[in-house]
Design a protein around this motif. Structure first.
Motif, PDB file in Angstrom:
ATOM      1  N   MET A   1      19.467  37.190  -2.667  1.00 44.16           N
ATOM      2  CA  MET A   1      18.658  37.945  -3.615  1.00 44.16           C
ATOM      3  C   MET A   1      17.956  37.027  -4.608  1.00 44.16           C
ATOM      4  SD  MET A   1      18.308  41.130  -3.264  1.00 44.16           S
ATOM      5  CE  MET A   1      19.872  41.690  -2.617  1.00 44.16           C
ATOM      6  N   LYS A   2      18.594  35.921  -4.928  1.00 40.88           N
ATOM      7  CA  LYS A   2      17.996  34.994  -5.883  1.00 40.88           C
ATOM      8  C   LYS A   2      16.674  34.453  -5.360  1.00 40.88           C
ATOM      9  CE  LYS A   2      19.091  30.974  -8.741  1.00 40.88           C
ATOM     10  NZ  LYS A   2      17.876  30.203  -8.457  1.00 40.88           N
ATOM     11  N   ARG A   3      16.556  34.330  -4.034  1.00 47.94           N
ATOM     12  CA  ARG A   3      15.323  33.775  -3.474  1.00 47.94           C
ATOM     13  C   ARG A   3      14.130  34.692  -3.716  1.00 47.94           C
ATOM     14  NH1 ARG A   3      16.782  31.774   2.523  1.00 47.94           N
ATOM     15  NH2 ARG A   3      18.144  33.590   2.450  1.00 47.94           N
ATOM     16  N   ILE A   4      14.342  35.997  -3.664  1.00 47.51           N
ATOM     17  CA  ILE A   4      13.225  36.904  -3.938  1.00 47.51           C
ATOM     18  C   ILE A   4      12.919  36.913  -5.430  1.00 47.51           C
ATOM     19  CG2 ILE A   4      14.534  39.075  -4.211  1.00 47.51           C
ATOM     20  CD1 ILE A   4      11.213  38.672  -2.329  1.00 47.51           C
ATOM     21  N   GLN A   5      13.935  36.731  -6.266  1.00 51.53           N
ATOM     22  CA  GLN A   5      13.701  36.688  -7.707  1.00 51.53           C
ATOM     23  C   GLN A   5      12.965  35.419  -8.120  1.00 51.53           C
ATOM     24  OE1 GLN A   5      17.743  37.126  -8.989  1.00 51.53           O
ATOM     25  NE2 GLN A   5      17.710  39.357  -8.927  1.00 51.53           N
ATOM     26  N   ASP A   6      13.231  34.333  -7.424  1.00 57.57           N
ATOM     27  CA  ASP A   6      12.578  33.062  -7.748  1.00 57.57           C
ATOM     28  C   ASP A   6      11.212  32.926  -7.095  1.00 57.57           C
ATOM     29  OD1 ASP A   6      14.797  32.363  -9.206  1.00 57.57           O
ATOM     30  OD2 ASP A   6      15.670  31.101  -7.637  1.00 57.57           O
ATOM     31  N   ALA A   7      10.899  33.770  -6.126  1.00 56.37           N
ATOM     32  CA  ALA A   7       9.663  33.631  -5.349  1.00 56.37           C
ATOM     33  C   ALA A   7       8.426  33.921  -6.198  1.00 56.37           C
ATOM     34  CB  ALA A   7       9.704  34.564  -4.152  1.00 56.37           C
ATOM     35  N   ARG A   8       7.375  33.182  -5.920  1.00 57.77           N
ATOM     36  CA  ARG A   8       6.083  33.394  -6.584  1.00 57.77           C
ATOM     37  C   ARG A   8       4.963  33.666  -5.583  1.00 57.77           C
ATOM     38  NH1 ARG A   8       9.103  33.946  -9.954  1.00 57.77           N
ATOM     39  NH2 ARG A   8       9.324  33.014 -12.019  1.00 57.77           N
ATOM     40  N   LEU A   9       5.071  33.101  -4.390  1.00 56.66           N
ATOM     41  CA  LEU A   9       3.995  33.202  -3.410  1.00 56.66           C
ATOM     42  C   LEU A   9       4.515  33.837  -2.118  1.00 56.66           C
ATOM     43  CD1 LEU A   9       1.062  32.609  -2.715  1.00 56.66           C
ATOM     44  CD2 LEU A   9       1.743  30.311  -2.010  1.00 56.66           C
ATOM     45  N   TYR A  10       3.978  34.982  -1.792  1.00 52.49           N
ATOM     46  CA  TYR A  10       4.446  35.819  -0.682  1.00 52.49           C
ATOM     47  C   TYR A  10       3.345  35.842   0.374  1.00 52.49           C
ATOM     48  CZ  TYR A  10       6.783  40.205   1.037  1.00 52.49           C
ATOM     49  OH  TYR A  10       7.441  41.171   1.762  1.00 52.49           O
ATOM     50  N   GLY A  11       3.670  35.425   1.565  1.00 54.69           N
ATOM     51  CA  GLY A  11       2.714  35.456   2.663  1.00 54.69           C
ATOM     52  C   GLY A  11       3.043  36.562   3.654  1.00 54.69           C
TER      53      GLY A  11
ATOM     54  N   ALA B   1      -7.910  30.960   6.950  1.00 55.77           N
ATOM     55  CA  ALA B   1      -8.283  29.636   6.441  1.00 55.77           C
ATOM     56  C   ALA B   1      -8.398  28.622   7.574  1.00 55.77           C
ATOM     57  CB  ALA B   1      -7.250  29.159   5.425  1.00 55.77           C
ATOM     58  N   ALA B   2      -9.321  27.684   7.436  1.00 51.52           N
ATOM     59  CA  ALA B   2      -9.468  26.618   8.434  1.00 51.52           C
ATOM     60  C   ALA B   2      -8.240  25.720   8.436  1.00 51.52           C
ATOM     61  CB  ALA B   2     -10.730  25.806   8.138  1.00 51.52           C
ATOM     62  N   ASP B   3      -7.667  25.503   7.248  1.00 49.95           N
ATOM     63  CA  ASP B   3      -6.453  24.697   7.106  1.00 49.95           C
ATOM     64  C   ASP B   3      -5.428  25.568   6.388  1.00 49.95           C
ATOM     65  OD1 ASP B   3      -4.420  22.936   6.531  1.00 49.95           O
ATOM     66  OD2 ASP B   3      -5.635  21.588   5.277  1.00 49.95           O
ATOM     67  N   VAL B   4      -4.608  26.267   7.156  1.00 46.72           N
ATOM     68  CA  VAL B   4      -3.681  27.247   6.579  1.00 46.72           C
ATOM     69  C   VAL B   4      -2.690  26.593   5.634  1.00 46.72           C
ATOM     70  CG1 VAL B   4      -1.877  28.936   7.097  1.00 46.72           C
ATOM     71  CG2 VAL B   4      -3.920  28.801   8.548  1.00 46.72           C
ATOM     72  N   SER B   5      -2.021  25.547   6.087  1.00 47.01           N
ATOM     73  CA  SER B   5      -1.024  24.881   5.241  1.00 47.01           C
ATOM     74  C   SER B   5      -1.649  24.325   3.973  1.00 47.01           C
ATOM     75  CB  SER B   5      -0.333  23.756   6.019  1.00 47.01           C
ATOM     76  OG  SER B   5       0.465  24.282   7.045  1.00 47.01           O
ATOM     77  N   GLY B   6      -2.834  23.751   4.111  1.00 47.38           N
ATOM     78  CA  GLY B   6      -3.527  23.194   2.953  1.00 47.38           C
ATOM     79  C   GLY B   6      -3.894  24.274   1.949  1.00 47.38           C
ATOM     80  N   GLU B   7      -4.319  25.426   2.439  1.00 46.75           N
ATOM     81  CA  GLU B   7      -4.680  26.534   1.556  1.00 46.75           C
ATOM     82  C   GLU B   7      -3.444  27.051   0.819  1.00 46.75           C
ATOM     83  OE1 GLU B   7      -7.539  29.114  -0.154  1.00 46.75           O
ATOM     84  OE2 GLU B   7      -7.765  27.335   1.112  1.00 46.75           O
ATOM     85  N   VAL B   8      -2.324  27.134   1.524  1.00 46.19           N
ATOM     86  CA  VAL B   8      -1.076  27.575   0.884  1.00 46.19           C
ATOM     87  C   VAL B   8      -0.666  26.588  -0.206  1.00 46.19           C
ATOM     88  CG1 VAL B   8       1.373  28.085   1.219  1.00 46.19           C
ATOM     89  CG2 VAL B   8      -0.284  28.785   2.954  1.00 46.19           C
ATOM     90  N   ARG B   9      -0.685  25.307   0.133  1.00 50.39           N
ATOM     91  CA  ARG B   9      -0.283  24.282  -0.845  1.00 50.39           C
ATOM     92  C   ARG B   9      -1.167  24.332  -2.086  1.00 50.39           C
ATOM     93  NH1 ARG B   9       1.075  21.127   3.786  1.00 50.39           N
ATOM     94  NH2 ARG B   9      -1.089  20.486   4.016  1.00 50.39           N
ATOM     95  N   SER B  10      -2.466  24.471  -1.888  1.00 48.99           N
ATOM     96  CA  SER B  10      -3.409  24.490  -2.996  1.00 48.99           C
ATOM     97  C   SER B  10      -3.172  25.684  -3.917  1.00 48.99           C
ATOM     98  CB  SER B  10      -4.831  24.506  -2.442  1.00 48.99           C
ATOM     99  OG  SER B  10      -5.770  24.627  -3.489  1.00 48.99           O
ATOM    100  N   LEU B  11      -2.976  26.856  -3.314  1.00 51.46           N
ATOM    101  CA  LEU B  11      -2.798  28.044  -4.135  1.00 51.46           C
ATOM    102  C   LEU B  11      -1.429  28.057  -4.813  1.00 51.46           C
ATOM    103  CD1 LEU B  11      -4.223  31.471  -3.227  1.00 51.46           C
ATOM    104  CD2 LEU B  11      -1.989  31.343  -4.311  1.00 51.46           C
ATOM    105  N   LYS B  12      -0.430  27.543  -4.114  1.00 49.06           N
ATOM    106  CA  LYS B  12       0.921  27.556  -4.676  1.00 49.06           C
ATOM    107  C   LYS B  12       1.011  26.749  -5.969  1.00 49.06           C
ATOM    108  CE  LYS B  12       5.802  27.075  -3.601  1.00 49.06           C
ATOM    109  NZ  LYS B  12       6.819  26.934  -2.558  1.00 49.06           N
ATOM    110  N   LYS B  13       0.284  25.658  -6.038  1.00 49.22           N
ATOM    111  CA  LYS B  13       0.293  24.840  -7.256  1.00 49.22           C
ATOM    112  C   LYS B  13      -0.157  25.638  -8.462  1.00 49.22           C
ATOM    113  CE  LYS B  13      -0.726  20.500  -4.838  1.00 49.22           C
ATOM    114  NZ  LYS B  13      -1.770  19.473  -4.614  1.00 49.22           N
ATOM    115  N   ARG B  14      -0.913  26.677  -8.227  1.00 42.63           N
ATOM    116  CA  ARG B  14      -1.509  27.437  -9.328  1.00 42.63           C
ATOM    117  C   ARG B  14      -0.703  28.677  -9.712  1.00 42.63           C
ATOM    118  NH1 ARG B  14      -7.407  28.322  -7.134  1.00 42.63           N
ATOM    119  NH2 ARG B  14      -7.635  29.403  -9.124  1.00 42.63           N
ATOM    120  N   VAL B  15       0.353  28.983  -8.953  1.00 42.70           N
ATOM    121  CA  VAL B  15       1.175  30.134  -9.316  1.00 42.70           C
ATOM    122  C   VAL B  15       2.586  29.748  -9.705  1.00 42.70           C
ATOM    123  CG1 VAL B  15      -0.119  31.795  -7.933  1.00 42.70           C
ATOM    124  CG2 VAL B  15       1.802  30.588  -6.899  1.00 42.70           C
ATOM    125  N   MET B  16       2.953  28.488  -9.559  1.00 40.23           N
ATOM    126  CA  MET B  16       4.300  28.061  -9.904  1.00 40.23           C
ATOM    127  C   MET B  16       4.407  27.742 -11.403  1.00 40.23           C
ATOM    128  SD  MET B  16       5.746  28.519  -7.105  1.00 40.23           S
ATOM    129  CE  MET B  16       7.379  27.844  -7.380  1.00 40.23           C
TER     130      MET B  16
END
Length: 207
Positions: free
Chosen positions: A1-11, A192-207
């Motif tokens: 349960m802690k993982r859902i509480q700590d989560a910020r980015l949901y795919g 996205a053309a680069d899925v992992s790159g798009e995730v990494r980029s956006l994640k930096k902005r929600v953490m």
């Protein structure tokens, strides 16, 4: 349960955007990029087809420590032992979902208004989706609720709140400025053309 509480980015691996043959690859790309939670959503597939895909995804998500959530199909979630299940307003009640999947599986619920969000908390959901914020191809029949209630839903609801619906990198500034702490991203990742790159980029902005 802690993982859902700590989560910020949901795919979400949405079969409206991803063919079944590419589910494993997309799962790996999303997990490598750094999603905190990953849902399998396949509105037009049978339960048995969804179960097969879930069993392909689970080794990947678990290798990355990412909880896997099954959309709608309680029996599939119970059969594969996924970490979570997600129900909509027209789906089974949270209590029924919990009875099917057991106490170790968290239950999320979609909400489209403040009243539904408050009701989902009273119903015992472990987290809620709140939206759609914008018009979205994923759910074209839903009227966008906009950003003006984000701050209020965070005041009224103490559960993790994942804002969903048309979320992308360009809109993230105004979404977080409105008070969002967690977001769900679907097509902006899957297309996205680069899925992992798009995730990494956006994640930096929600953490």
């Amino acid at each position: 349960m802690k993982r859902i509480q700590d989560a910020r980015l949901y795919g979400i691996v949405d079969l409206g955007y991803v063919t079944p043959e590419k589910v494993e690859h997309m799962t790996a790309q999303l997990c490598t990029g750094g999603v905190d939670v990953l849902q399998l959503r396949a509105k037009k597939l049978t339960a048995s087809e969804i179960e097969l895909l879930a069993r392909l995804m689970l080794p990947i998500t678990r290798d990355h420590g990412v909880p896997l959530v099954i959309n709608d199909h309680l029996e599939v979630a119970a059969a594969v032992g996924s970490e979570g299940v997600h129900v909509g307003q027209d789906d089974d009640a949270v209590a029924k979902a919990r009875a099917v999947v057991g106490p170790s599986c968290f239950v999320g619920k979609s909400t489209h208004s403040l009243a539904q969000a408050v009701a989902a908390q009273a119903e015992g959901a472990d987290y809620i989706g709140f939206g759609p914020l914008y018009a979205t191809g994923t759910k074209p029949d839903y009227v966008p609720i906009g950003l003006h209630e984000i701050a209020e839903v965070h005041r009224l609801v103490t559960l993790p709140i994942f804002c969903i619906g048309g979320v992308n990198a360009e809109r993230l500034v105004e979404i977080t400025a409105a008070g969002a702490q967690r977001v769900v991203v679907v097509s902006a990742f899957l297309l996205a053309a680069d899925v992992s790159g798009e995730v990494r980029s956006l994640k930096k902005r929600v953490m």
